[in-house]
Write a protein that holds these residues in place. Sequence first.
Motif, PDB file in Angstrom:
ATOM      1  N   SER A 168       1.188  -1.012   0.338  1.00 36.05           N
ATOM      2  CA  SER A 168      -0.030   0.247   0.224  1.00 36.05           C
ATOM      3  C   SER A 168       0.926   1.226  -0.066  1.00 36.05           C
ATOM      4  N   GLY A 169       2.011   0.744   0.154  1.00 36.25           N
ATOM      5  CA  GLY A 169       2.853   2.500   0.405  1.00 36.25           C
ATOM      6  C   GLY A 169       2.776   2.719   1.294  1.00 36.25           C
ATOM      7  N   ASN A 170       2.809   2.466   2.831  1.00 36.19           N
ATOM      8  CA  ASN A 170       2.245   2.572   3.930  1.00 36.19           C
ATOM      9  C   ASN A 170       3.379   2.417   4.662  1.00 36.19           C
ATOM     10  N   ILE A 171       4.114   3.521   5.639  1.00 36.91           N
ATOM     11  CA  ILE A 171       5.024   3.102   6.667  1.00 36.91           C
ATOM     12  C   ILE A 171       4.160   2.088   8.059  1.00 36.91           C
ATOM     13  N   GLY A 172       3.220   1.550   7.597  1.00 42.98           N
ATOM     14  CA  GLY A 172       2.993   1.062   9.321  1.00 42.98           C
ATOM     15  C   GLY A 172       2.675  -0.450   8.584  1.00 42.98           C
TER      16      GLY A 172
ATOM     17  N   GLU B 246     -13.317  -2.558  -0.212  1.00 41.83           N
ATOM     18  CA  GLU B 246     -12.069  -1.904   1.115  1.00 41.83           C
ATOM     19  C   GLU B 246     -12.152  -3.790   1.137  1.00 41.83           C
ATOM     20  N   SER B 247     -10.566  -4.170   1.360  1.00 41.14           N
ATOM     21  CA  SER B 247     -10.253  -5.933   1.178  1.00 41.14           C
ATOM     22  C   SER B 247     -10.450  -6.102   2.664  1.00 41.14           C
ATOM     23  N   LYS B 248     -11.010  -7.663   3.082  1.00 45.25           N
ATOM     24  CA  LYS B 248     -10.802  -7.952   4.743  1.00 45.25           C
ATOM     25  C   LYS B 248      -9.402  -7.910   4.841  1.00 45.25           C
ATOM     26  N   ILE B 249      -9.900  -8.125   6.137  1.00 46.51           N
ATOM     27  CA  ILE B 249      -8.211  -8.653   7.191  1.00 46.51           C
ATOM     28  C   ILE B 249      -8.470 -10.488   6.895  1.00 46.51           C
ATOM     29  N   GLY B 250      -6.961 -10.548   6.747  1.00 48.46           N
ATOM     30  CA  GLY B 250      -6.440 -11.310   6.042  1.00 48.46           C
ATOM     31  C   GLY B 250      -7.065 -11.406   4.146  1.00 48.46           C
ATOM     32  N   GLN B 251      -7.055 -11.132   3.861  1.00 46.75           N
ATOM     33  CA  GLN B 251      -7.602 -10.744   2.147  1.00 46.75           C
ATOM     34  C   GLN B 251      -6.081 -10.047   1.572  1.00 46.75           C
ATOM     35  N   LYS B 252      -6.038 -10.401   0.202  1.00 44.82           N
ATOM     36  CA  LYS B 252      -5.252  -9.645  -0.628  1.00 44.82           C
ATOM     37  C   LYS B 252      -6.310  -8.385  -0.816  1.00 44.82           C
ATOM     38  N   SER B 253      -4.963  -7.289  -1.319  1.00 44.08           N
ATOM     39  CA  SER B 253      -6.138  -5.567  -1.404  1.00 44.08           C
ATOM     40  C   SER B 253      -5.660  -5.540  -2.455  1.00 44.08           C
ATOM     41  N   LYS B 254      -5.995  -5.377  -3.393  1.00 46.72           N
ATOM     42  CA  LYS B 254      -6.160  -4.593  -4.743  1.00 46.72           C
ATOM     43  C   LYS B 254      -5.240  -4.062  -5.231  1.00 46.72           C
ATOM     44  N   PRO B 255      -4.413  -4.214  -6.602  1.00 43.14           N
ATOM     45  CA  PRO B 255      -3.273  -2.684  -6.478  1.00 43.14           C
ATOM     46  C   PRO B 255      -3.057  -2.090  -6.019  1.00 43.14           C
ATOM     47  N   ALA B 256      -4.572  -0.498  -6.731  1.00 44.29           N
ATOM     48  CA  ALA B 256      -4.772   0.318  -6.281  1.00 44.29           C
ATOM     49  C   ALA B 256      -4.941   0.568  -4.938  1.00 44.29           C
ATOM     50  N   GLU B 257      -5.457  -0.318  -4.044  1.00 42.22           N
ATOM     51  CA  GLU B 257      -5.691  -0.096  -3.351  1.00 42.22           C
ATOM     52  C   GLU B 257      -4.642   0.587  -1.616  1.00 42.22           C
ATOM     53  N   LYS B 258      -5.039   1.067  -1.023  1.00 41.07           N
ATOM     54  CA  LYS B 258      -4.320   1.828   0.142  1.00 41.07           C
ATOM     55  C   LYS B 258      -5.392   0.626   1.588  1.00 41.07           C
ATOM     56  N   ASP B 259      -4.977  -0.034   2.464  1.00 35.40           N
ATOM     57  CA  ASP B 259      -5.389  -0.996   3.430  1.00 35.40           C
ATOM     58  C   ASP B 259      -5.681   0.332   4.171  1.00 35.40           C
ATOM     59  N   ASP B 260      -5.655  -0.128   5.868  1.00 37.16           N
ATOM     60  CA  ASP B 260      -5.588   0.776   7.067  1.00 37.16           C
ATOM     61  C   ASP B 260      -4.147   0.198   7.066  1.00 37.16           C
ATOM     62  N   ASP B 261      -3.847   1.106   7.332  1.00 35.50           N
ATOM     63  CA  ASP B 261      -1.862   0.417   8.118  1.00 35.50           C
ATOM     64  C   ASP B 261      -1.794   1.544   8.838  1.00 35.50           C
ATOM     65  N   ALA B 262      -1.336   0.541  10.237  1.00 40.50           N
ATOM     66  CA  ALA B 262      -0.809   1.872  11.905  1.00 40.50           C
ATOM     67  C   ALA B 262      -0.062   2.573  11.749  1.00 40.50           C
TER      68      ALA B 262
END
Length: 211
Positions: A44-48, A195-211
Amino acid sequence: MAGGIDANLALALAAVGGYVLGSIPFGLVFTRLAGLGDIRQMGSGNIGATNVLRTGHKGLALATLVCDSGKGAAAALAAAYLWGPEAGMAAGFAAVFGHNFPVWLGFKGGKGVATTLGVLLAVDFMVGLAVSATWLLVAGAFRYSSLAALGALAAAPFYAYWINGQSMTWMAGGLAVLAFIRHKDNIRRLIAREESKIGQKSKPAEKDDDA
């Protein structure tokens, strides 16, 4: 006076110190030390911690989660010890802000969930525990990490008011607002059921919830 200095100066020092501590990008540091490259160029590009977990290194993800939570707690506890509870809350809020908008990374950081939980646990353990339990309940029921974070942090001001009092309510409310701002894309995807669920792979352009 707070700790022998003017109260306003104490709050300012607490906020600056909290921001600097909170802006340490542990996810980026750990992945680089492990030879994995720049975490901002992965997943996702996030640092969490959530994005660090996508590297397949659970130990690094756990270390990131602990340190991201710990820096928020450390900022709040240190400032409270030196200058009192209000300074502790100021430092804690600034630590979350620093994690979300670190000066070292062009103000592009994480979403602050782990750091927020660390702050809440440090300021009032029972409030933090209630928020953490809410996260677990929502995550278990709906399997959306972002929804769990938003639900838990939306409840935080109410827990703070009932358990601690008005001063912490303002801090918890501010952290909740900050979380909703940082999760605006997640909110859009939740509404669209993308939105992707926990344990599900995110879509390529998706930014999941990162802590």
